[in-house]
Write a protein that holds these residues in place. Structure first.
Motif, PDB file in Angstrom:
ATOM      1  N   ILE A 170       3.816 -17.209 -22.967  1.00 21.95           N
ATOM      2  CA  ILE A 170       4.978 -17.586 -22.153  1.00 21.95           C
ATOM      3  C   ILE A 170       6.130 -16.597 -22.730  1.00 21.95           C
ATOM      4  O   ILE A 170       7.063 -16.460 -21.821  1.00 21.95           O
ATOM      5  N   ASP A 171       6.325 -16.501 -24.067  1.00 23.00           N
ATOM      6  CA  ASP A 171       7.415 -15.853 -24.631  1.00 23.00           C
ATOM      7  C   ASP A 171       7.437 -14.428 -23.932  1.00 23.00           C
ATOM      8  O   ASP A 171       8.418 -13.880 -23.492  1.00 23.00           O
ATOM      9  N   THR A 172       6.316 -13.728 -23.952  1.00 25.81           N
ATOM     10  CA  THR A 172       6.112 -12.505 -23.242  1.00 25.81           C
ATOM     11  C   THR A 172       6.302 -12.343 -21.756  1.00 25.81           C
ATOM     12  O   THR A 172       7.119 -11.515 -21.281  1.00 25.81           O
ATOM     13  N   ILE A 173       5.971 -13.450 -20.976  1.00 29.58           N
ATOM     14  CA  ILE A 173       6.481 -13.310 -19.683  1.00 29.58           C
ATOM     15  C   ILE A 173       7.837 -13.580 -19.534  1.00 29.58           C
ATOM     16  O   ILE A 173       8.501 -12.990 -18.406  1.00 29.58           O
ATOM     17  N   VAL A 174       8.608 -14.632 -20.113  1.00 25.59           N
ATOM     18  CA  VAL A 174       9.723 -14.811 -20.002  1.00 25.59           C
ATOM     19  C   VAL A 174      10.757 -13.550 -20.476  1.00 25.59           C
ATOM     20  O   VAL A 174      11.788 -13.141 -19.876  1.00 25.59           O
ATOM     21  N   GLU A 175      10.164 -13.007 -21.427  1.00 22.60           N
ATOM     22  CA  GLU A 175      10.850 -11.621 -21.977  1.00 22.60           C
ATOM     23  C   GLU A 175      11.058 -10.530 -20.832  1.00 22.60           C
ATOM     24  O   GLU A 175      11.959 -10.079 -20.395  1.00 22.60           O
ATOM     25  N   ILE A 176       9.834 -10.224 -20.593  1.00 17.31           N
ATOM     26  CA  ILE A 176       9.549  -9.285 -19.321  1.00 17.31           C
ATOM     27  C   ILE A 176      10.477  -9.669 -18.112  1.00 17.31           C
ATOM     28  O   ILE A 176      10.996  -8.771 -17.499  1.00 17.31           O
ATOM     29  N   TYR A 177      10.426 -10.894 -17.708  1.00 18.09           N
ATOM     30  CA  TYR A 177      11.063 -11.411 -16.542  1.00 18.09           C
ATOM     31  C   TYR A 177      12.613 -11.223 -16.741  1.00 18.09           C
ATOM     32  O   TYR A 177      12.916 -10.546 -15.737  1.00 18.09           O
ATOM     33  N   TRP A 178      13.124 -11.442 -17.910  1.00 15.05           N
ATOM     34  CA  TRP A 178      14.502 -11.519 -18.135  1.00 15.05           C
ATOM     35  C   TRP A 178      14.931 -10.047 -18.443  1.00 15.05           C
ATOM     36  O   TRP A 178      16.094  -9.593 -17.746  1.00 15.05           O
ATOM     37  N   VAL A 179      14.291  -9.307 -19.110  1.00 14.55           N
ATOM     38  CA  VAL A 179      14.556  -7.880 -19.142  1.00 14.55           C
ATOM     39  C   VAL A 179      14.511  -7.030 -18.224  1.00 14.55           C
ATOM     40  O   VAL A 179      15.208  -6.024 -17.618  1.00 14.55           O
ATOM     41  N   GLY A 180      13.475  -7.303 -17.114  1.00 16.32           N
ATOM     42  CA  GLY A 180      13.275  -6.815 -15.828  1.00 16.32           C
ATOM     43  C   GLY A 180      14.538  -6.786 -14.867  1.00 16.32           C
ATOM     44  O   GLY A 180      14.813  -6.025 -14.168  1.00 16.32           O
ATOM     45  N   ARG A 181      15.047  -7.882 -15.258  1.00 16.54           N
ATOM     46  CA  ARG A 181      16.467  -8.292 -14.484  1.00 16.54           C
ATOM     47  C   ARG A 181      17.764  -7.273 -15.025  1.00 16.54           C
ATOM     48  O   ARG A 181      18.674  -7.024 -14.305  1.00 16.54           O
ATOM     49  N   LEU A 182      17.572  -6.837 -16.133  1.00 14.62           N
ATOM     50  CA  LEU A 182      18.477  -5.686 -16.724  1.00 14.62           C
ATOM     51  C   LEU A 182      18.231  -4.214 -15.973  1.00 14.62           C
ATOM     52  O   LEU A 182      19.007  -3.185 -16.337  1.00 14.62           O
ATOM     53  N   GLY A 183      17.191  -3.921 -15.518  1.00 12.93           N
ATOM     54  CA  GLY A 183      16.587  -2.851 -15.073  1.00 12.93           C
ATOM     55  C   GLY A 183      15.727  -1.874 -15.555  1.00 12.93           C
ATOM     56  O   GLY A 183      15.039  -2.325 -16.664  1.00 12.93           O
ATOM     57  N   GLY A 217       2.165  -2.999 -17.483  1.00 13.95           N
ATOM     58  CA  GLY A 217       0.888  -3.040 -17.487  1.00 13.95           C
ATOM     59  C   GLY A 217       0.224  -3.365 -18.765  1.00 13.95           C
ATOM     60  O   GLY A 217      -0.667  -4.088 -18.754  1.00 13.95           O
ATOM     61  N   SER A 218       0.476  -2.853 -19.847  1.00 12.91           N
ATOM     62  CA  SER A 218      -0.184  -3.113 -21.213  1.00 12.91           C
ATOM     63  C   SER A 218      -0.129  -4.410 -21.599  1.00 12.91           C
ATOM     64  O   SER A 218      -0.876  -4.992 -22.102  1.00 12.91           O
ATOM     65  N   ARG A 219       1.034  -5.238 -21.243  1.00 14.86           N
ATOM     66  CA  ARG A 219       1.283  -6.380 -21.457  1.00 14.86           C
ATOM     67  C   ARG A 219       0.651  -7.419 -20.872  1.00 14.86           C
ATOM     68  O   ARG A 219      -0.064  -8.557 -21.357  1.00 14.86           O
ATOM     69  N   VAL A 220       0.554  -7.236 -19.484  1.00 17.12           N
ATOM     70  CA  VAL A 220      -0.475  -8.123 -18.541  1.00 17.12           C
ATOM     71  C   VAL A 220      -1.671  -7.840 -19.187  1.00 17.12           C
ATOM     72  O   VAL A 220      -2.566  -8.980 -18.844  1.00 17.12           O
ATOM     73  N   ASN A 221      -1.998  -6.745 -19.494  1.00 19.76           N
ATOM     74  CA  ASN A 221      -3.582  -6.172 -19.740  1.00 19.76           C
ATOM     75  C   ASN A 221      -4.006  -7.120 -21.312  1.00 19.76           C
ATOM     76  O   ASN A 221      -4.911  -7.866 -21.471  1.00 19.76           O
ATOM     77  N   ASN A 222      -2.688  -7.325 -22.023  1.00 19.04           N
ATOM     78  CA  ASN A 222      -2.913  -8.118 -23.401  1.00 19.04           C
ATOM     79  C   ASN A 222      -3.117  -9.703 -22.898  1.00 19.04           C
ATOM     80  O   ASN A 222      -3.988 -10.309 -23.705  1.00 19.04           O
ATOM     81  N   MET A 223      -2.484  -9.999 -21.808  1.00 25.87           N
ATOM     82  CA  MET A 223      -2.616 -11.524 -21.404  1.00 25.87           C
ATOM     83  C   MET A 223      -3.898 -11.670 -20.884  1.00 25.87           C
ATOM     84  O   MET A 223      -4.679 -12.867 -21.018  1.00 25.87           O
ATOM     85  N   GLY A 224      -4.472 -10.581 -20.199  1.00 27.23           N
ATOM     86  CA  GLY A 224      -5.755 -10.534 -19.555  1.00 27.23           C
ATOM     87  C   GLY A 224      -6.870 -10.789 -20.577  1.00 27.23           C
ATOM     88  O   GLY A 224      -8.014 -11.270 -20.517  1.00 27.23           O
TER      89      GLY A 224
END
Length: 468
Positions: free
Chosen positions: A38-51, A286-293
């Motif tokens: 969840i930490d990883t998802i939240v981090e990617i989600y908010w950082v993605g909003r920064l561009g 891709g690598s982080r989603v892969n890690n979640m998989g």
């Protein structure tokens, strides 16, 4: 030493159905990994909003702390295996000594290293990229990471100690606290709130660190309170040279394995950097989603490490062997389903994390290519856990070294640079190396692992541990 709290009913992993024991262990670990991710998802989600520039800088800055944490991996793998063997041998005092020395080693290593890392962050990132904007953003992110790295890594060392004792429910509780705090802290530190100024990209790591600190505090309270099998006392934190040497002796191959893996990933990111922010952003997602998989593989790895370790400690080699094969069968079956889902809904998964426009097809293709090797990589993690539970940590390290540095990196360079496939060549090299590594370690396990469990006394008469 006999158990001092025999009035507490706890599950015995050296008896009963193996499948049930794996479920009792792996389900809390899986839930713990979900909480962690969840930490990883939240981090990617908010950082993605920064561009996309922020995502690319995060991909660069993320790799160096991951490599530095290889030492922590060595400590916690050794700690879990040795705690499991002590619990299997009915020696809770010995398990507490191992736990205390692991915590001490973790602290002694990370405090000076994080201080040096903070100072030299600009030079480290200067080696990774010459792009002024990426260099500036990634340096900020990396420095924030070094400020909180002791807690970011330390929470997993504590979690592995609980797993070795067969009580993953306590580490799960700590991880839930961690995720709850990080969920709130990340957007607060990134965008600011009230008296807290916006830290932008650095806020992602600071928010993560706040969550990890909360989880560490909770786990330490449980250890010192005495409600767990490991009852930590201050005397267990006094340096003991013999125990430290044993932890380091067992842990250095696991540490080396992580250095080979994460060092290779660092070089891969360095190779990707000239292809631009879009390639880095696609790889980061891709690598982080892969890690979640791979979470089913990680959870079963933690479970089988404890199952094998406790049964080796209890002198039940046949049960340890059966546990290993049941776990391999389980991970193969689960990963078939996981890969099918990720490939079928890859566009939806990538879109969820805020990737859109020209970056979308890059990220989708990266994820789909990495899924080719995903099942083999998850299986390799489980087989590595089997070796580690029997204190045989060198085979996973040897396979890691050959696959990463003889197969993956040369293959990535040939495909990306010589043959002109750019980032596609790197992604395909990663997938192919995962496939080869998974098959190689499985064959080593299938052919030569049994005797390591059946005849531990011949290899090391003074210990129940099996040396590689």
């Amino acid at each position: 030493m006999a158990r001092s709290r025999t009035n507490t009913k706890r599950y015995d992993y050296t008896k009963g159905p193996i499948g049930r024991g794996l479920m009792v262990l792996s389900l809390p670990i899986f839930a713990e990994l979900i909480s962690w991710n969840i930490d990883t998802i939240v981090e990617i989600y908010w950082v993605g909003r920064l561009g996309s520039d922020a995502l690319g800088a995060m991909s660069l800055g993320y790799m160096i702390p991951m490599m530095v944490r290889a030492m922590g991996m060595g400590i916690r793998v050794a700690g879990q295996a040795l705690v499991a063997q002590r619990i299997g041998a009915n020696d809770e005092e010995g398990a507490a000594v191992v736990a205390g020395q692991c915590i001490l080693l973790q602290t002694l290593f990370f405090i000076p290293l994080c201080s040096a890392g903070y100072i030299f962050s600009p030079y480290l990132m200067g080696w990774m990229t010459s792009d002024p904007k990426l260099l500036y953003l990634s340096t900020i992110y990396l420095r924030a990471g070094f400020l909180v790295l002791l807690f970011v890594d330390g929470i997993f060392t504590l979690a592995n100690l609980f797993r070795g004792a067969g009580e993953p429910k306590y580490s799960l509780f700590g991880m839930i606290i961690n995720s709850g705090v990080a969920f709130i802290a990340m957007p607060v530190f990134i965008f600011g709130f009230g008296l807290i100024p916006p830290f932008h990209l650095a806020g992602a790591y600071l928010g993560l660190g706040a969550g990890r600190l909360a989880g560490v505090v909770v786990m330490l309270i449980i250890l010192f309170k005495g409600s767990a099998r490991i009852h930590l006392k201050w005397r267990h934190l006094v340096p003991r040279t013999s125990d430290m040497k044993r932890i380091l002796g067992l842990g250095w191959p696991a540490c080396g394995q992580m250095f080979f893996e994460r060092g290779a990933n660092l070089v891969l990111v360095w190779m990707l950097a000239p292809f631009g922010a879009l390639a880095l952003a696609a790889w980061g997602l891709g690598s982080r989603v892969n890690n979640m998989g791979r979470m089913p593989g990680f959870s079963l790895q933690g479970a089988v490490r404890t199952m094998v370790g406790q049964n080796v400690g209890a002198r039940k080699p046949e049960r340890a062997i059966r546990s290993a094969w049941v776990t391999v069968g389980a991970v193969v079956s689960i990963m078939v389903v996981v890969i099918t889902v990720l490939v079928a809904w890859s566009t939806e998964v990538v879109t969820f994390f805020g990737v859109k426009g020209v970056a979308l097809p890059h990220a989708v293709l990266c994820l789909q290519i990495l899924c080719v090797g995903l099942g083999f990589e998850a299986t390799r993690r489980v087989v590595a856990g089997i070796f580690e539970g029997a204190s045989s940590t060198r085979p996973p390290m040897i396979v890691e070294a050959i696959v990463r540095w003889v197969v993956q990196l040369p293959g990535a360079y040939i495909l990306a640079v010589w043959m002109g496939f750019r980032e596609l060549g790197i992604w395909w090299a990663v997938a192919a190396s995962q496939l080869i590594g998974g098959l190689a370690l499985f064959l080593w396990f299938a052919i030569g692992w049994r005797q390591r469990v059946e005849y531990p006394e011949r290899r090391n008469p003074s210990s129940v541990a099996v040396k590689a």
